[in-house]
Design an enzyme around this catalytic site. Structure first.
Site, mmCIF file in Angstrom:
data_model
loop_
_atom_site.group_PDB
_atom_site.id
_atom_site.type_symbol
_atom_site.label_atom_id
_atom_site.label_comp_id
_atom_site.label_asym_id
_atom_site.label_seq_id
_atom_site.Cartn_x
_atom_site.Cartn_y
_atom_site.Cartn_z
ATOM 1 N N CYS A 110 0.865 -1.185 0.000
ATOM 2 C CA CYS A 110 0.000 0.000 0.000
ATOM 3 C C CYS A 110 0.896 1.227 0.000
ATOM 4 O O CYS A 110 1.896 1.252 0.725
ATOM 5 C CB CYS A 110 -0.879 -0.027 1.250
ATOM 6 S SG CYS A 110 -1.936 1.424 1.429
ATOM 7 N N HIS A 152 -9.188 -3.439 -1.999
ATOM 8 C CA HIS A 152 -8.180 -2.645 -1.284
ATOM 9 C C HIS A 152 -8.560 -1.156 -1.292
ATOM 10 O O HIS A 152 -8.541 -0.494 -0.240
ATOM 11 C CB HIS A 152 -6.807 -2.872 -1.935
ATOM 12 C CG HIS A 152 -5.674 -2.128 -1.312
ATOM 13 N ND1 HIS A 152 -4.605 -2.760 -0.718
ATOM 14 C CD2 HIS A 152 -5.431 -0.798 -1.167
ATOM 15 C CE1 HIS A 152 -3.765 -1.860 -0.239
ATOM 16 N NE2 HIS A 152 -4.242 -0.656 -0.505
ATOM 17 N N GLU A 153 -8.930 -0.633 -2.461
ATOM 18 C CA GLU A 153 -9.230 0.809 -2.562
ATOM 19 C C GLU A 153 -10.528 1.155 -1.843
ATOM 20 O O GLU A 153 -10.618 2.191 -1.180
ATOM 21 C CB GLU A 153 -9.294 1.250 -4.037
ATOM 22 C CG GLU A 153 -7.988 1.082 -4.803
ATOM 23 C CD GLU A 153 -6.777 1.656 -4.088
ATOM 24 O OE1 GLU A 153 -6.893 2.695 -3.409
ATOM 25 O OE2 GLU A 153 -5.701 1.035 -4.193
ATOM 26 N N HIS A 156 -10.088 1.530 1.740
ATOM 27 C CA HIS A 156 -9.572 2.862 2.120
ATOM 28 C C HIS A 156 -10.724 3.850 2.360
ATOM 29 O O HIS A 156 -10.633 4.714 3.231
ATOM 30 C CB HIS A 156 -8.676 3.431 1.020
ATOM 31 C CG HIS A 156 -7.238 2.983 1.095
ATOM 32 N ND1 HIS A 156 -6.443 3.215 2.203
ATOM 33 C CD2 HIS A 156 -6.448 2.357 0.200
ATOM 34 C CE1 HIS A 156 -5.222 2.728 1.968
ATOM 35 N NE2 HIS A 156 -5.199 2.195 0.770
HETATM 36 ZN ZN ZN Z 1 -3.580 1.260 -0.078
#
Ligand code: ZN
Length: 196
Positions: A110, A152-153, A156
């Site tokens: 990341c 993953h995004e 966030h």
């Molecule tokens: Zn990330």
């Protein structure tokens, strides 16, 4: 121009991001932010970048997995990860649902945890509803590495980082990953690290 990328420990990475209105999406500041996030992601380089990573708690992320990033990766690794090039696109006000719950673990990193990697289990396929940079609704059906990037995004945007989902014993420096583990199959890595 590129933006500064927030590193783990900054509270913006742990806040849920807020949705954008249609009017905001079309506004010059958000259109400019999208361009800057694109430049920042490409410069890093990374395959995704979410607004909280540049200090803004907004439900906005950009994704692009370029063919040139695949040149150094052996074909069998690309195949195992179901990794194919993904053109640049923008995700706004995302809603993710899992369409294939069976999980697969691979190493990921990341841009907000510079210099580290870990094995992270992720669902094999996802369905995402969102808006694009013109405020138009979009539906994405994704599997393989693209599904991983999306998870993953979108994590966030909910204040979640991969370290919340990783197999903790696999956490390591990127340098040691490259030096010691990169060439090994995930099953072998799991055995050697004491992950059942
Ligand atoms: Zn990330």
């Amino acid at each position: 121009m590129k933006l500064k990328i927030s590193q783990v420990g900054e509270s913006v990475l742990r806040q849920p991001a807020r949705p954008l209105s249609a009017e905001e999406i079309l506004s010059p500041p958000i259109q400019q932010l999208i361009e800057l996030m694109r430049d920042t992601m490409q410069d890093a380089p990374g395959v995704g970048l979410a607004a909280p990573q540049v200090g803004l708690p907004l439900q906005l992320a950009v994704i692009e997995d370029r063919l040139e990033y695949h040149r150094e990766i052996p074909a069998e690794q690309l195949a195992a990860r179901q990794r194919v090039p993904i053109p640049f696109h923008v995700l706004i006000n995302t809603q993710l649902s899992i369409t294939q719950a069976s999980e697969v673990a691979f190493f990921e990193g990341c841009l907000s945890l510079t210099g580290f990697m870990a094995l992270v289990p992720r669902a094999l396929a996802v369905h995402v509803q969102c808006m694009n940079e013109r405020g138009e609704p979009r539906v994405i059906e994704a599997e393989g590495w693209y599904a991983r990037i999306l998870q993953h995004e979108i994590d966030h945007l909910n204040g979640t980082l991969y370290i919340d989902r990783m197999a903790a014993r696999s956490f390591m420096t990127s340098m040691n990953y490259t030096r010691l583990w990169q060439e090994k199959a995930v099953e072998q890595v799991r055995a050697e690290l004491g992950l059942s």
